[in-house]
Design a protein around this motif. Structure first.
Motif, mmCIF file in Angstrom:
data_model
loop_
_atom_site.group_PDB
_atom_site.id
_atom_site.type_symbol
_atom_site.label_atom_id
_atom_site.label_comp_id
_atom_site.label_asym_id
_atom_site.label_seq_id
_atom_site.Cartn_x
_atom_site.Cartn_y
_atom_site.Cartn_z
ATOM 1 N N UNK A 60 -14.956 0.559 2.223
ATOM 2 C CA UNK A 60 -13.507 0.769 2.220
ATOM 3 C C UNK A 60 -13.174 2.258 2.274
ATOM 4 N N UNK A 61 -12.287 2.623 3.169
ATOM 5 C CA UNK A 61 -11.829 4.005 3.223
ATOM 6 C C UNK A 61 -10.770 4.250 2.161
ATOM 7 N N UNK A 62 -10.896 5.357 1.468
ATOM 8 C CA UNK A 62 -9.971 5.653 0.372
ATOM 9 C C UNK A 62 -8.689 6.300 0.886
ATOM 10 N N UNK A 63 -8.823 7.316 1.699
ATOM 11 C CA UNK A 63 -7.631 8.021 2.175
ATOM 12 C C UNK A 63 -6.736 7.117 3.017
ATOM 13 N N UNK A 64 -7.318 6.097 3.629
ATOM 14 C CA UNK A 64 -6.561 5.179 4.462
ATOM 15 C C UNK A 64 -5.650 4.249 3.678
ATOM 16 N N UNK A 65 -5.735 4.267 2.350
ATOM 17 C CA UNK A 65 -4.865 3.425 1.529
ATOM 18 C C UNK A 65 -3.408 3.862 1.644
ATOM 19 N N UNK A 66 -3.201 5.135 1.901
ATOM 20 C CA UNK A 66 -1.836 5.695 1.959
ATOM 21 C C UNK A 66 -1.380 5.821 3.404
ATOM 22 N N UNK A 67 -0.231 5.250 3.693
ATOM 23 C CA UNK A 67 0.357 5.394 5.027
ATOM 24 C C UNK A 67 0.903 6.803 5.224
ATOM 25 N N UNK A 68 1.367 7.395 4.121
ATOM 26 C CA UNK A 68 1.853 8.775 4.165
ATOM 27 C C UNK A 68 1.468 9.441 2.844
ATOM 28 N N UNK A 69 1.467 10.763 2.779
ATOM 29 C CA UNK A 69 1.119 11.449 1.532
ATOM 30 C C UNK A 69 2.043 11.089 0.374
ATOM 31 N N UNK A 70 3.241 10.639 0.689
ATOM 32 C CA UNK A 70 4.212 10.305 -0.351
ATOM 33 C C UNK A 70 3.946 8.940 -0.988
ATOM 34 N N UNK A 71 3.051 8.153 -0.393
ATOM 35 C CA UNK A 71 2.713 6.835 -0.945
ATOM 36 C C UNK A 71 1.817 6.946 -2.179
ATOM 37 N N UNK A 72 1.091 8.039 -2.305
ATOM 38 C CA UNK A 72 0.176 8.194 -3.437
ATOM 39 C C UNK A 72 0.967 8.511 -4.701
ATOM 40 N N UNK A 73 0.854 7.638 -5.691
ATOM 41 C CA UNK A 73 1.526 7.848 -6.973
ATOM 42 C C UNK A 73 0.645 8.627 -7.940
ATOM 43 N N UNK A 74 -0.638 8.288 -8.002
ATOM 44 C CA UNK A 74 -1.548 8.972 -8.922
ATOM 45 C C UNK A 74 -2.997 8.661 -8.593
ATOM 46 N N UNK A 75 -3.864 9.538 -9.051
ATOM 47 C CA UNK A 75 -5.308 9.292 -9.088
ATOM 48 C C UNK A 75 -5.766 9.750 -10.457
ATOM 49 N N UNK A 76 -6.287 8.815 -11.244
ATOM 50 C CA UNK A 76 -6.804 9.132 -12.576
ATOM 51 C C UNK A 76 -8.317 8.996 -12.558
ATOM 52 N N UNK A 77 -8.981 9.961 -13.167
ATOM 53 C CA UNK A 77 -10.436 9.900 -13.262
ATOM 54 C C UNK A 77 -10.811 9.532 -14.693
ATOM 55 N N UNK A 78 -11.719 8.589 -14.822
ATOM 56 C CA UNK A 78 -12.229 8.160 -16.121
ATOM 57 C C UNK A 78 -13.727 8.420 -16.165
ATOM 58 N N UNK A 79 -14.207 8.892 -17.292
ATOM 59 C CA UNK A 79 -15.642 9.068 -17.485
ATOM 60 C C UNK A 79 -16.000 8.416 -18.811
ATOM 61 N N UNK A 80 -16.740 7.305 -18.740
ATOM 62 C CA UNK A 80 -17.135 6.554 -19.922
ATOM 63 C C UNK A 80 -18.652 6.419 -19.890
ATOM 64 N N UNK A 81 -19.292 6.960 -20.934
ATOM 65 C CA UNK A 81 -20.755 6.989 -20.976
ATOM 66 C C UNK A 81 -21.245 7.681 -19.710
ATOM 67 N N UNK A 82 -22.046 7.035 -18.916
ATOM 68 C CA UNK A 82 -22.596 7.646 -17.697
ATOM 69 C C UNK A 82 -21.855 7.209 -16.430
ATOM 70 N N UNK A 83 -20.688 6.617 -16.596
ATOM 71 C CA UNK A 83 -19.959 6.058 -15.456
ATOM 72 C C UNK A 83 -18.658 6.825 -15.232
#
Length: 128
Positions: A60-83
């Motif tokens: 799955x392509x990630x950047x292709x999820x957004x039709x335009x830059x304004x469609x992106x609401x957020x990207x949150x990064x989580x780090x739990x243990x080694x994941x």
């Protein structure tokens, strides 16, 4: 991409992903169940389509999820243990679709984009 609408969907992919990642998905599902379940049995409950969340896979392509830059609401990064994983919110009409992705699963271009977006959301200037 795997759409999560029921506890059975989570059970189906449970062995394909790291434990702490799956625990987060289970927790998110259970929060939706508690709010929307209305006494329905857990294994009979289905999240409404507009509130279902998706787990991205390698193809799955990630950047292709957004039709335009304004469609992106957020990207949150989580780090739990080694994941490390991302929770991505993309606006579609009046709803925000939620996508999850493990770090290191996608092309270098997509991984760089996820890192950049999550750092921006965390208030960093990108100079890591």
């Amino acid at each position: 991409m795997k759409t999560i609408k029921s506890i059975n969907d989570i059970t189906e992919i449970n062995s394909d992903y790291p434990f702490h990642f799956m625990e987060h998905l289970k927790q998110e599902f259970m929060e939706l169940y508690e709010v929307l379940g209305d006494g329905e049995k857990l294994f009979e409950f289905n999240v409404p389509t507009e509130l279902a969340f998706c787990v991205l896979q390698k193809s799955d392509g990630v950047k292709g999820l957004c039709r335009s830059p304004f469609d992106l609401e957020f990207v949150e990064r989580f780090h739990v243990e080694q994941v490390t994983f991302y929770r991505i919110g993309v606006r579609f009409n009046d709803e925000v679709a939620i996508y999850y992705s493990l770090k290191g699963l996608h092309s270098q271009e997509d991984e760089d984009w996820l890192d950049e977006q999550s750092e921006w959301a965390e208030g960093k200037d990108g100079d890591v």
